[in-house]
Design an enzyme around this catalytic site. Structure first.
Site, PDB file in Angstrom:
ATOM      1  N   ASP A  96      75.355 -43.698 -74.878  1.00  0.00           N
ATOM      2  CA  ASP A  96      75.486 -41.978 -73.664  1.00  0.00           C
ATOM      3  C   ASP A  96      74.883 -42.183 -73.000  1.00  0.00           C
ATOM      4  OD1 ASP A  96      76.316 -39.187 -74.093  1.00  0.00           O
ATOM      5  OD2 ASP A  96      73.722 -39.069 -75.074  1.00  0.00           O
ATOM      6  N   LEU A 103      75.557 -35.893 -74.014  1.00  0.00           N
ATOM      7  CA  LEU A 103      76.244 -35.859 -74.475  1.00  0.00           C
ATOM      8  C   LEU A 103      77.651 -36.378 -74.091  1.00  0.00           C
ATOM      9  CD1 LEU A 103      75.101 -31.875 -74.972  1.00  0.00           C
ATOM     10  CD2 LEU A 103      74.547 -33.558 -76.945  1.00  0.00           C
ATOM     11  N   HIS A 104      77.561 -37.289 -73.908  1.00  0.00           N
ATOM     12  CA  HIS A 104      78.940 -38.295 -73.635  1.00  0.00           C
ATOM     13  C   HIS A 104      78.466 -39.832 -74.846  1.00  0.00           C
ATOM     14  CE1 HIS A 104      78.467 -36.845 -69.728  1.00  0.00           C
ATOM     15  NE2 HIS A 104      79.151 -35.736 -70.190  1.00  0.00           N
ATOM     16  N   ALA A 105      78.682 -39.360 -75.893  1.00  0.00           N
ATOM     17  CA  ALA A 105      79.025 -40.291 -76.794  1.00  0.00           C
ATOM     18  C   ALA A 105      80.033 -41.676 -76.490  1.00  0.00           C
ATOM     19  CB  ALA A 105      78.381 -39.879 -78.750  1.00  0.00           C
TER      20      ALA A 105
END
Ligand SMILES: Cc1cc2nc3c(=O)[nH]c(=O)nc-3n(C[C@H](O)[C@H](O)[C@H](O)COP(=O)(O)OP(=O)(O)OC[C@H]3O[C@@H](n4cnc5c(N)ncnc54)[C@H](O)[C@@H]3O)c2cc1C
Ligand SMILES: *[C@@H]1O[C@H](CO)[C@@H](O)[C@H](O)[C@H]1NC(C)=O
Ligand SMILES: *[C@@H]1O[C@H](CO)[C@@H](O)[C@H](O)[C@H]1NC(C)=O
Ligand SMILES: *[C@@H]1O[C@H](CO)[C@@H](O)[C@H](O)[C@H]1NC(C)=O
Ligand SMILES: *[C@@H]1O[C@H](CO)[C@@H](O)[C@H](O)[C@H]1NC(C)=O
Length: 610
Positions: free
Chosen positions: A357, A543-545
């Site tokens: 992330d 929140l960029h998994a």
């Protein structure tokens, strides 16, 4: 899907035009105000029990399809819609959440969507080196649960990532994923509403509208401070050069959110071969253990269990958290993990062994702002004309990309994102579970000038594991934030660079004052120790998994899918979402998620001779 449009067209016949406008403003005012009230009351679900209410014992047959796509998120919307262009393909798209709506369409209020059923409501596991601002050191970890997926609740930042990112993917042994290979898909998906300075690198006819966030003159006002601290001003970070400061681009159209729902699924919904079934939680991929072939899925809808059969392929697009969860629940994952939960092993693969992330640190400055305030009704009236504050994706007015380790590198390792103070006179309720101290700190953040620092290529990686063998339970999301000291150092280097902004002429004019974090006051002001302390409190998940089902050659110890996104050792099963990213990109993930969907659709079509 926007029901209100039809309603207002109807009203237009009955009432006068002016009255209709007033009615529309009132409609949106009520919509936003009641959403705020509901958000304040809302508690996030702790598991999937909602789907298990009054569950039937029997399993019904939902029918046969050529392709079943699991998850209508950013990638799933694209791949399913593109496959449905082939009339002989019968497509089933299953989505756990509902449709997008009038509220998701309003860009400015996206934070409000997090406190609603449109968010799965995940939290991370307790973190060692970060999330100190949350109770139990567990950060909130939002994921979209609706058609359009996380792209229907996200911040709409449009950043493709760097040429070097994709060239690196190819260099890691993934043929077909170099920048030159993926560029045609970025161009295909986008409709860039701006000058055509780099026309050969941008698309102008695709379904995803992207625009320069240009309405406010903040960028012009502040660009002198960027040059003062040594940033070049660039016109398009999604073109030749990413390093520098630029207006931020967003995926909106006529002032409304653009997502996989609005750009892909909704316009295709009438296709007879495209079955979109919502509020359907997929619980398992059906795999023939002898043939090692995926042949369908099990899901729950309205308390009824169903099976659906895929004659050609199951395509998993449940996102970088739920895709690995579903794989493991279906018997595909690390054998030790599966054994721990007594799940019969169909294929031992390193699913979830790596979770990447982008982490982010927000810095806030007091600013002597003289901006006028806007009332909600004024803002709504502007929104109806496709302009004004509500059409903007938050208060962001610029991005700046730098490489703190190597000034000459064309690939950034840090992104700065700049927010001006909100001119709107409503307060969006914040997510729950901040510590009391953090809540007090956040009280100071009304009307501040904010700089968020994104770490684009984190050294640390986490894991995605199961809590149990039951899909009732949410998975264990360990992002291992700031787990590697190098990440702390990179953040610290970037803070040294960006806090120079406090000394610019403009900063003096507006009396910019960095707000200190109370718990770190014991450390010497501006020392490394002070900043390391601040980092641990203020760090948030980006929140960029990604990267939980890594695309890599078989020899890579983390490899889960090949370069055509096929799961190793299992026939009829592809993964099409951010899980497959071999490494994080130098940007936000949504544009890349769309690109992955476009490219996958082409690869699948080609495999079936289309
Ligand atoms: C709050 C937030 C802000 C963000 N801001 C930005 C931004 O400004 N710019 C940007 O580029 N990116 C941003 N991102 C990231 C970006 O939106 C995501 O990386 C991208 O949407 C991921 O796409 P995906 O297809 O991999 O997964 P998703 O879009 O998450 O799609 C997964 C879908 O599968 C569904 N699903 C999951 N499990 C099941 C199941 N068992 N059964 C049925 N359906 C299921 C989900 O409900 C969801 O619809 C943000 C993300 C969040 C959460
Ligand atoms: C489940 O059943 C109970 C009792 O029959 C009913 O009151 C309730 O509304 C049902 N819940 C759902 C979600 O259907
Ligand atoms: C989707 O398929 C199911 C099962 O075959 C059917 O009941 C439903 O009506 C279909 N929906 C659409 C929109 O075609
Ligand atoms: C803020 O700005 C106003 C108007 O420019 C000025 O009169 C005032 O002195 C400023 N206040 C501070 C604290 O700088
Ligand atoms: C968040 O707060 C609520 C209410 O206090 C609590 O029930 C819940 O367990 C908390 N969640 C986490 C992940 O700490």
């Amino acid at each position: 899907m926007k029901i209100s449009i039809i309603f207002f067209i109807f009203l237009g016949f009955v009432e006068g035009i002016d009255d209709v406008r007033e009615l529309k403003v009132t409609y949106y005012e009520n919509l936003i105000k009641s959403a705020i009230r509901e958000a304040e009351q809302y508690s996030l679900p702790k598991d999937n029990s909602l789907h298990f209410q009054n569950l039937s014992q029997d399993i019904k047959d939902f029918g046969e399809f050529d392709f079943i796509v699991v998850g209508a998120g950013s990638s799933g919307s694209v791949v399913s819609t593109r496959l449905s262009e082939v009339e002989s393909f019968k497509i089933l798209l299953l989505e756990a959440g509902g449709w997008d709506d009038d509220l998701t369409a309003i860009p400015y209020i996206s934070l409000l969507l997090h406190q609603s059923e449109r968010n799965w409501g995940y939290y991370t596991t307790p973190q060692k080196n970060g999330c100190y601002g949350w109770r139990g050191r567990r950060c909130a970890f939002q994921r979209g649960k609706l058609v359009g997926g996380s792209g229907s609740i996200n911040g709409m930042a449009y950043v493709r990532g760097n040429k070097g990112d994709y060239d690196n993917w190819a260099a890691l042994g993934n043929p077909g994923w170099s920048f030159d290979d993926v560029l045609p898909y970025f161009k295909k998906l986008e409709n860039f509403q701006s000058d055509r300075i780099d026309a050969d690198l941008r698309g102008f006819a695709g379904p995803v509208n992207s625009v320069n966030n240009k309405e406010e003159d903040y960028f012009d006002k502040f660009s002198s401070q960027f040059t003062e601290i040594g940033f070049d001003i660039i016109h398009d970070y999604n073109a030749k050069k990413q390093i520098g400061a630029a207006r931020n681009q967003v995926h909106t159209k006529l002032g409304q959110r653009v997502s996989g729902a609005t750009a892909y699924v909704t316009p295709a919904i009438t296709r007879h071969n495209f079955n979109v079934t919502i509020r359907a939680l997929v619980t398992k991929i059906l795999i023939d253990d002898f043939e090692k072939k995926a042949y369908g899925v099990e899901f729950i809808k309205n308390g009824q269990r169903f099976t659906a059969i895929a004659k050609k392929e199951v395509i998993l697009s449940a996102g970088a958290i739920n895709t690995p969860q579903l794989l493991m629940l279906s018997g595909i994952g690390p054998s030790n993990e599966l054994e721990k939960h007594c799940i019969p092993i169909i294929k031992n693969l390193p699913v979830g062994n790596q979770l990447k992330d982008h982490s982010v640190v927000p810095l806030s400055y007091k600013i002597n702002s003289t901006e006028e305030h806007v009332t909600l009704r004024e803002a709504i009236s502007d929104f109806l004309d496709g302009k004004g504050i509500l059409t903007r994706a938050g208060n962001r007015f610029a991005f700046s990309f730098i490489n703190t380790r190597n000034e000459a590198s064309p690939v950034p390792n840090i992104e700065f994102s700049f927010d001006y103070p909100s001119p709107l006179d409503i307060i969006l309720p914040s997510q729950s579970n901040f510590t009391d101290e953090n809540l007090k700190y956040r009280e100071l953040l009304r009307g501040t000038f904010n700089i968020a620092i994104f770490l684009l290529h984190p050294k640390s990686s986490g894991t995605l594991k199961l809590k149990s063998k039951n899909i009732l339970d949410y998975p264990l999301i360990d992002i291992n934030i700031l787990g590697d000291i190098e990440d702390m150092e990179t953040f610290h280097d970037s803070i040294k660079i960006i806090t120079k902004i406090g000394e610019t002429r403009l900063a003096k004019k507006y009396n910019l004052q960095l707000i200190e974090y109370p718990s770190c006051k014991e450390y010497c002001h501006n020392s490394k120790e002070y900043w390391f302390c601040v980092l641990k409190y203020l760090i948030e998940p980006g929140l960029h998994a990604s990267s939980t089902a890594k695309m890599a050659p078989k020899t890579d110890p983390l490899a889960v899918v090949d370069s055509k996104l096929r799961v190793y050792g299992i026939k009829g099963l592809r993964i099409v979402d951010c899980s497959i990213m071999p490494t994080p990109i130098s940007g936000h993930n949504n544009a890349a998620a769309f690109m992955i969907g476009e490219k996958a659709a082409d690869m699948v079509k080609r495999d079936y001779g289309i």
